[in-house]
Design a protein around this motif. Structure first.
Motif, mmCIF file in Angstrom:
data_model
loop_
_atom_site.group_PDB
_atom_site.id
_atom_site.type_symbol
_atom_site.label_atom_id
_atom_site.label_comp_id
_atom_site.label_asym_id
_atom_site.label_seq_id
_atom_site.Cartn_x
_atom_site.Cartn_y
_atom_site.Cartn_z
ATOM 1 N N ALA A 194 -6.000 8.530 -17.286
ATOM 2 C CA ALA A 194 -5.447 9.191 -18.469
ATOM 3 C C ALA A 194 -5.909 8.423 -19.693
ATOM 4 C CB ALA A 194 -3.937 9.217 -18.398
ATOM 5 N N GLY A 195 -6.038 9.127 -20.779
ATOM 6 C CA GLY A 195 -6.465 8.450 -21.995
ATOM 7 C C GLY A 195 -6.928 9.442 -23.032
ATOM 8 N N TRP A 196 -7.930 9.064 -23.786
ATOM 9 C CA TRP A 196 -8.422 9.925 -24.864
ATOM 10 C C TRP A 196 -9.804 9.478 -25.296
ATOM 11 C CZ3 TRP A 196 -9.292 6.497 -28.727
ATOM 12 C CH2 TRP A 196 -8.483 5.361 -28.787
ATOM 13 N N VAL A 197 -10.480 10.395 -25.999
ATOM 14 C CA VAL A 197 -11.745 10.021 -26.649
ATOM 15 C C VAL A 197 -11.667 10.456 -28.104
ATOM 16 C CG1 VAL A 197 -13.223 10.190 -24.624
ATOM 17 C CG2 VAL A 197 -12.885 12.197 -26.054
ATOM 18 N N LYS A 198 -12.468 9.815 -28.920
ATOM 19 C CA LYS A 198 -12.440 10.125 -30.350
ATOM 20 C C LYS A 198 -13.873 10.073 -30.874
ATOM 21 C CE LYS A 198 -10.515 9.978 -34.633
ATOM 22 N NZ LYS A 198 -11.754 10.292 -35.325
ATOM 23 N N ASP A 254 -14.435 5.841 -30.186
ATOM 24 C CA ASP A 254 -13.452 5.077 -29.419
ATOM 25 C C ASP A 254 -13.008 5.895 -28.215
ATOM 26 O OD1 ASP A 254 -11.823 3.009 -28.762
ATOM 27 O OD2 ASP A 254 -10.500 3.173 -30.494
ATOM 28 N N TYR A 255 -12.494 5.219 -27.230
ATOM 29 C CA TYR A 255 -11.983 5.914 -26.037
ATOM 30 C C TYR A 255 -11.063 4.974 -25.274
ATOM 31 C CZ TYR A 255 -16.062 3.287 -24.524
ATOM 32 O OH TYR A 255 -16.988 2.292 -24.351
ATOM 33 N N PHE A 256 -10.124 5.599 -24.595
ATOM 34 C CA PHE A 256 -9.178 4.843 -23.766
ATOM 35 C C PHE A 256 -9.274 5.450 -22.381
ATOM 36 C CE2 PHE A 256 -4.415 3.670 -23.194
ATOM 37 C CZ PHE A 256 -4.769 2.424 -22.694
ATOM 38 N N VAL A 257 -9.810 4.696 -21.442
ATOM 39 C CA VAL A 257 -10.047 5.224 -20.098
ATOM 40 C C VAL A 257 -9.443 4.237 -19.104
ATOM 41 C CG1 VAL A 257 -11.800 5.976 -18.457
ATOM 42 C CG2 VAL A 257 -12.182 6.340 -20.888
ATOM 43 N N ALA A 272 -10.656 19.320 -34.196
ATOM 44 C CA ALA A 272 -11.241 19.197 -35.544
ATOM 45 C C ALA A 272 -11.240 17.742 -36.031
ATOM 46 C CB ALA A 272 -10.479 20.081 -36.513
ATOM 47 N N ASN A 273 -10.393 16.915 -35.413
ATOM 48 C CA ASN A 273 -10.390 15.487 -35.770
ATOM 49 C C ASN A 273 -11.271 14.662 -34.840
ATOM 50 O OD1 ASN A 273 -8.505 15.794 -37.877
ATOM 51 N ND2 ASN A 273 -6.884 15.996 -36.319
ATOM 52 N N GLY A 274 -11.970 15.339 -33.941
ATOM 53 C CA GLY A 274 -12.835 14.625 -33.007
ATOM 54 C C GLY A 274 -12.079 14.046 -31.830
ATOM 55 N N TYR A 275 -10.835 14.475 -31.640
ATOM 56 C CA TYR A 275 -9.967 13.840 -30.646
ATOM 57 C C TYR A 275 -9.740 14.751 -29.433
ATOM 58 C CZ TYR A 275 -5.706 11.889 -28.617
ATOM 59 O OH TYR A 275 -4.773 11.365 -27.755
ATOM 60 N N ALA A 276 -9.731 14.175 -28.261
ATOM 61 C CA ALA A 276 -9.302 14.913 -27.065
ATOM 62 C C ALA A 276 -8.562 13.970 -26.132
ATOM 63 C CB ALA A 276 -10.509 15.498 -26.341
ATOM 64 N N ALA A 277 -7.447 14.462 -25.616
ATOM 65 C CA ALA A 277 -6.734 13.695 -24.591
ATOM 66 C C ALA A 277 -7.414 13.973 -23.265
ATOM 67 C CB ALA A 277 -5.281 14.131 -24.552
ATOM 68 N N LEU A 278 -7.333 13.042 -22.328
ATOM 69 C CA LEU A 278 -7.907 13.347 -21.019
ATOM 70 C C LEU A 278 -6.982 12.928 -19.888
ATOM 71 C CD1 LEU A 278 -9.535 10.502 -19.741
ATOM 72 C CD2 LEU A 278 -10.770 11.016 -21.816
ATOM 73 N N SER A 279 -7.091 13.667 -18.821
ATOM 74 C CA SER A 279 -6.331 13.387 -17.613
ATOM 75 C C SER A 279 -7.211 13.860 -16.463
ATOM 76 C CB SER A 279 -5.006 14.159 -17.656
ATOM 77 O OG SER A 279 -4.316 13.950 -16.448
ATOM 78 N N VAL A 280 -7.711 12.920 -15.692
ATOM 79 C CA VAL A 280 -8.751 13.230 -14.717
ATOM 80 C C VAL A 280 -8.365 12.677 -13.350
ATOM 81 C CG1 VAL A 280 -11.216 12.987 -14.249
ATOM 82 C CG2 VAL A 280 -10.400 12.769 -16.601
ATOM 83 N N ARG A 311 -9.969 -3.377 -29.372
ATOM 84 C CA ARG A 311 -11.164 -3.960 -28.753
ATOM 85 C C ARG A 311 -11.055 -4.015 -27.230
ATOM 86 N NH1 ARG A 311 -12.595 -10.230 -29.142
ATOM 87 N NH2 ARG A 311 -11.258 -10.137 -27.288
ATOM 88 N N ASP A 312 -9.876 -4.348 -26.724
ATOM 89 C CA ASP A 312 -9.772 -4.730 -25.312
ATOM 90 C C ASP A 312 -9.019 -3.759 -24.409
ATOM 91 O OD1 ASP A 312 -11.215 -6.988 -25.802
ATOM 92 O OD2 ASP A 312 -9.483 -8.311 -26.009
ATOM 93 N N LYS A 313 -8.681 -2.597 -24.914
ATOM 94 C CA LYS A 313 -7.792 -1.717 -24.146
ATOM 95 C C LYS A 313 -8.407 -1.181 -22.861
ATOM 96 C CE LYS A 313 -9.086 2.058 -27.193
ATOM 97 N NZ LYS A 313 -10.129 1.248 -27.820
ATOM 98 N N ASN A 314 -9.725 -1.286 -22.707
ATOM 99 C CA ASN A 314 -10.332 -0.823 -21.457
ATOM 100 C C ASN A 314 -10.649 -1.960 -20.481
ATOM 101 O OD1 ASN A 314 -10.363 2.021 -21.982
ATOM 102 N ND2 ASN A 314 -11.933 1.623 -23.523
ATOM 103 N N ARG A 315 -10.117 -3.138 -20.730
ATOM 104 C CA ARG A 315 -10.339 -4.264 -19.823
ATOM 105 C C ARG A 315 -9.253 -4.279 -18.738
ATOM 106 N NH1 ARG A 315 -13.955 -3.882 -22.394
ATOM 107 N NH2 ARG A 315 -14.488 -3.006 -20.399
ATOM 108 N N ALA A 316 -9.678 -4.092 -17.515
ATOM 109 C CA ALA A 316 -8.717 -4.116 -16.403
ATOM 110 C C ALA A 316 -8.018 -5.471 -16.330
ATOM 111 C CB ALA A 316 -9.437 -3.843 -15.094
ATOM 112 N N SER A 317 -8.744 -6.517 -16.723
ATOM 113 C CA SER A 317 -8.180 -7.869 -16.610
ATOM 114 C C SER A 317 -6.905 -8.021 -17.438
ATOM 115 C CB SER A 317 -9.220 -8.907 -17.050
ATOM 116 O OG SER A 317 -9.739 -8.583 -18.322
#
Ligand code: GCB
Length: 604
Positions: A223-227, A209-212, A254-262, A403-409
């Motif tokens: 900003a967001g995260w990947v898992k 999963d990821y939130f971008v 260790a949980n496969g998680y990283a926050a991101l800010s790019v 399901r839909d958190k990466n939809r700009a719409s």
């Protein structure tokens, strides 16, 4: 049912296996998938004979075993291989006359071959099943899922054989008071595997999963995260947007998680320019791609700001009803037709009522540049005090955001429709609003509320929006039926809308029924002229509301509803569509189009 002896034998072979909780797999279309769509065998089972024994205990040898008699003494009273077929995806109601009003259990069975790959994992994915699904593979229960409009998956790594796997799904659409939605709605309770089913193959450790999205309020920071999920959770993961020159590495824990800010210099997504970027999330073990748009959405006083600029949301409400053929919509063509009509009307916004629509709708909205109000089926009077009802609503909402958190719409998450003001209800919805903000801080929270007036049509009547839930929302939604359930069309001329909040308002419903082709004078109920008359008075009233920032009239297309029984007019259709199911535009469609053309000029 088999004999008692056989039951014991079966028990001995199938040691009880803990069923899984459903997994969430996102962006399935970017994965290696094998479609299981097409004809499935189906057994209609109103008494749930395939599930319960005659003592009403769950049977050990139910239909999920998909068995054949082993010898002459073995009696089986079902046979998938010779049972009728149903198309998947698709509701059962519109596929067989005898199932039109059916609410109960249907058993679905599909067979597949699969050559397993030792380095990959396999999931069985369902776009949606209405309402409750119990899923079995080769006789073993994988798990169950509740809620008719969100996806779910079960991991089946190592559970398949090379030939002749049997997937059996018990789908039950009986309505219950404690469910979400509850027993009472104004749409058809279409049952079945209403969205696609597939096998999804991913690497052992995969990008789960990821939130971008753009950071709230910022136009130059993603900003967001990947898992990651799997045995190698600690990895370097790169977020790449080649067209924008972005390549940002992050290290997962260790949980496969990283926050991101790019930092990123991006062309922002908008209805005028629905720019989507190819985004790649790549780890050492997996890589997944998706087209994502970037925009900001905020409120300031009574304004809604898209990319920092005040916008008016020129919308329409839409049910997930298939154009031309009726039944549940699911396909990209359905999405293109429905959203195409919205665009023709001049919309930059759609309200996808009253539950999460299929993924094709939101992906198409991304491409077409339509902002979306996405809704969870907390509709009318559900059981506010029941903790299981809350858990169910909360889970459906979380699955839809997942399901839909990466939809700009998607700019608005709606937590409810026309719920009755009261302490338990407000506490329930307040918690849901909090949950939305915790899961997705980038979008706005709304709900379709009701107003109240003094019932008079006198000059200067005030319709007041003072629902205490308003305090928890970013944008107020309001449904009103002045001129249809509430007085005659000109009643709207005397109404002034007021609110105790300094927040933007979307008039999330208004309208009237009209049978396409039925003509009369402007006060003949059910005629196109009456509906047109309602809309003319509505747009006049709407134009006088200073804090109005959007409208989504009810509704784009006629839709089936068991509540609508009037012969020769309704025939089990709610006729408030601006378009008939055959695509004919009613007169009121053009009133809205004119209104939206004028609004567009004003906001340019
Ligand atoms: C409403 C509901 C919607 C109905 C509509 C109607 O207020 O939100 O689901 O279909 O009215 O037509 O009565």
């Amino acid at each position: 049912m088999r004999t008692r002896l056989t039951v014991l034998a079966v028990l001995a072979i199938c040691a009880p296996v803990e069923a899984q909780s459903p997994s969430r797999i996102v962006n399935v279309e970017a994965r290696r998938t094998t479609s299981l769509n097409g004809k499935w065998r189906a057994i209609v089972d109103p008494y749930e004979n395939g599930y319960y024994d005659f003592r009403l205990q769950p049977a050990k040898d139910g239909y999920f075993l998909d068995a054949k008699p082993k010898d002459k003494s073995d009696l089986l009273e079902y046979d998938f291989d010779t049972s009728g077929q149903l198309d998947v995806p698709g509701d059962w109601n519109t596929q067989r006359k005898s199932l039109f009003f059916y609410e109960g259990t249907v058993w679905y069975r599909q067979k597949f071959d699969y050559r397993s790959n030792p380095t990959t994992r396999l999931f069985l994915y369902f776009g949606a099943a209405n309402y409750e699904a119990m899923v079995y593979l080769n006789g073993e229960k994988l798990g169950s899922h509740t809620g008719g409009f969100t996806p779910f998956a079960f991991e089946i790594t190592g559970k398949t054989r090379e030939k002749g796997n049997s997937v059996v799904v018990k789908v039950d659409n009986k309505r219950h008071r404690e469910d979400v939605p509850t027993v009472n709605t104004d749409w058809w309770n279409y049952g079945g595997l209403t969205r696609g089913v597939s096998l999804v193959e991913v690497p052992e450790t995969f990008v789960e999963d990821y939130f971008v999205q753009l950071k709230k309020g910022s136009t130059d920071t993603i900003a967001g995260w990947v898992k990651l999920n799997g045995p190698r959770p600690r990895q370097q993961v790169a977020i790449r947007i080649p067209e924008a020159g972005v390549s940002a590495p992050v290290a997962t824990d260790a949980n496969g998680y990283a926050a991101l800010s790019v930092p990123a210099k991006l062309t922002l997504w908008s209805p005028e320019n629905p720019k989507l970027y190819e985004v790649t999330i790549a780890s050492d073990t997996d890589s997944v791609r998706e087209r994502i748009g970037f925009r900001t959405i905020e409120t300031k006083g009574t304004d809604i700001l898209l990319n920092g600029k005040s916008v008016f949301l020129r919308g329409v409400s839409i049910h997930e009803e298939a154009p031309f053929r009726t039944g549940r919509a699911y396909s990209p063509e359905d999405a293109r037709t429905l959203l195409g009509w919205a665009k023709e009307m001049g919309c930059n916004f759609v309200r996808l009522a009253h539950y999460p629509h299929n993924e094709n709708m939101v992906r198409e909205a991304d491409r077409l540049g339509l902002m979306v109000w996405s809704e969870t089926p907390v509709y009318w009077t559900i059981l506010w005090e029941n903790p299981e009802t809350f858990a169910n609503a909360s889970n459906q909402l979380a699955e839809s955001i997942a399901r839909d958190k990466n939809r700009a719409s998607i700019v608005l998450w709606s937590v409810a429709n026309e719920t009755p003001v009261g302490e338990a209800r407000t506490a329930f919805l307040r918690k849901l609003a909090g949950q939305v903000r915790a899961l997705d801080p980038t979008r706005l929270v709304t709900a379709a509320l009701l107003h109240h007036n003094d019932g008079g049509a006198a000059e200067g009547t005030t319709d007041l929006l003072d629902d205490p839930l308003g305090a928890d929302l970013d944008v107020l939604g309001c449904n009103e039926y002045l001129g249809w359930y509430d007085g005659l069309p000109d009643k709207a001329d005397h109404i002034d809308f007021k609110t105790i909040y300094s927040k933007p308002l979307i008039m999330s419903e208004f309208g009237a029924d009209a049978l396409y082709g039925l003509h009369g004078d402007a006060l003949t109920r059910w005629s196109e002229e009456y509906q047109e008359n309602v809309y003319r008075h509505q747009v006049g009233m709407l134009s006088r509301i200073p804090f109005l920032r959007g409208t989504s009239p009810w509704v784009l297309m006629d839709f089936r509803s068991p509540r609508r029984t009037l012969p020769d007019i309704q025939d089990f259709f709610n006729r408030k569509g601006l378009v008939s199911v055959r695509g004919d535009k009613k007169k009121a469609f053009y009133v809205m189009r004119e209104f939206y053309q004028a609004e567009q000029k004003q906001y340019q």
